[in-house]
Design a protein around this motif. Structure first.
Motif, PDB file in Angstrom:
ATOM      1  N   UNK A  83       0.922  -0.885   0.289  1.00 62.57           N
ATOM      2  CA  UNK A  83      -0.038  -0.093  -0.185  1.00 62.57           C
ATOM      3  C   UNK A  83       1.080   1.037   0.346  1.00 62.57           C
ATOM      4  N   UNK A  84       1.094   1.369  -0.888  1.00 63.37           N
ATOM      5  CA  UNK A  84       2.529   2.932  -1.708  1.00 63.37           C
ATOM      6  C   UNK A  84       1.989   4.180  -1.133  1.00 63.37           C
ATOM      7  N   UNK A  85       0.423   4.458  -0.742  1.00 62.06           N
ATOM      8  CA  UNK A  85       0.022   5.371  -0.047  1.00 62.06           C
ATOM      9  C   UNK A  85       0.268   5.644   0.862  1.00 62.06           C
ATOM     10  N   UNK A  86      -0.219   4.588   1.638  1.00 65.06           N
ATOM     11  CA  UNK A  86       0.039   4.520   3.528  1.00 65.06           C
ATOM     12  C   UNK A  86       1.832   4.341   4.075  1.00 65.06           C
ATOM     13  N   UNK A  87       2.305   3.953   2.768  1.00 64.28           N
ATOM     14  CA  UNK A  87       3.891   4.150   3.289  1.00 64.28           C
ATOM     15  C   UNK A  87       4.074   5.775   3.302  1.00 64.28           C
ATOM     16  N   UNK A  88       3.463   6.352   1.774  1.00 62.01           N
ATOM     17  CA  UNK A  88       4.250   7.303   2.068  1.00 62.01           C
ATOM     18  C   UNK A  88       3.216   8.139   3.197  1.00 62.01           C
ATOM     19  N   UNK A  89       2.001   7.632   3.562  1.00 65.15           N
ATOM     20  CA  UNK A  89       1.695   8.648   4.483  1.00 65.15           C
ATOM     21  C   UNK A  89       2.271   8.724   5.961  1.00 65.15           C
ATOM     22  N   UNK A  90       2.945   7.325   6.136  1.00 67.40           N
ATOM     23  CA  UNK A  90       3.173   7.194   6.846  1.00 67.40           C
ATOM     24  C   UNK A  90       4.378   7.463   7.551  1.00 67.40           C
ATOM     25  N   UNK A  91       5.043   8.046   6.424  1.00 66.85           N
ATOM     26  CA  UNK A  91       6.969   8.369   6.513  1.00 66.85           C
ATOM     27  C   UNK A  91       6.789  10.306   5.912  1.00 66.85           C
ATOM     28  N   UNK A  92       5.642  10.182   5.200  1.00 64.08           N
ATOM     29  CA  UNK A  92       6.011  11.836   5.089  1.00 64.08           C
ATOM     30  C   UNK A  92       6.443  13.287   5.644  1.00 64.08           C
ATOM     31  N   UNK A  94       9.290  12.908   6.791  1.00 66.40           N
ATOM     32  CA  UNK A  94      10.929  12.293   6.521  1.00 66.40           C
ATOM     33  C   UNK A  94      11.046  13.776   5.299  1.00 66.40           C
ATOM     34  N   UNK A  95       9.803  13.553   3.892  1.00 64.16           N
ATOM     35  CA  UNK A  95       9.937  14.099   2.841  1.00 64.16           C
ATOM     36  C   UNK A  95      10.549  15.185   2.446  1.00 64.16           C
ATOM     37  N   UNK A 101       7.445  16.084  -4.988  1.00 60.79           N
ATOM     38  CA  UNK A 101       7.089  16.558  -6.550  1.00 60.79           C
ATOM     39  C   UNK A 101       7.657  14.939  -7.426  1.00 60.79           C
ATOM     40  N   UNK A 102       9.011  14.430  -6.518  1.00 55.29           N
ATOM     41  CA  UNK A 102       8.973  12.648  -7.515  1.00 55.29           C
ATOM     42  C   UNK A 102       8.157  12.464  -7.094  1.00 55.29           C
TER      43      UNK A 102
END
Length: 120
Positions: A83-92, A94-95, A101-102
């Motif tokens: 679940x890529x969106x969940x991974x991004x959400x949990x690590x946002x 640190x971005x 943008x990428x």
């Protein structure tokens, strides 16, 4: 918690080429047949599979539609459910702005690829 790992453009190009080759080989299809179905040259397919060429979204669309591949298959093994969106959400937190943008460019490209593959 899942950790997102960022890769370089070159690593992604190599990964994508390996996925395309893996899908082709799992179907026991020659490069000639696979390339013909996609409407690209065998030489170009070989360069993609070996990580020497970064195919445009239109080429990926031709590869997918010509060879009956779902676009999401290019980005992960079918057995591996991420679940890529969940991974991004949990690590946002640190971005960086560049990372954000990428990721946005990736999703816009993927959305366009999916739209194009459904029109065919």
């Amino acid at each position: 918690m899942n950790n997102i790992e960022f890769i370089t453009d070159k690593e992604f190009i190599i990964f994508l080429g390996e996925r395309i080759k893996s899908i082709r080989m799992s179907r026991n299809i020659s490069q000639e047949e696979f390339a013909e179905k996609a409407g690209i040259s065998v030489s170009y397919l070989s360069q993609i599979e070996n990580g020497h060429k970064n195919p445009r979204a239109t080429i990926l669309c031709k590869i997918c539609t010509g060879n009956d591949i779902q676009p999401n298959q290019l980005f992960s093994d079918s057995e591996e459910k991420i679940n890529l969106l969940e991974i991004i959400k949990n690590n946002s937190s640190d971005l960086t702005l560049h990372d954000t943008n990428v990721i946005m460019d990736y999703f816009v490209g993927l959305q366009n690829l999916l739209k194009a593959s459904h029109k065919s």
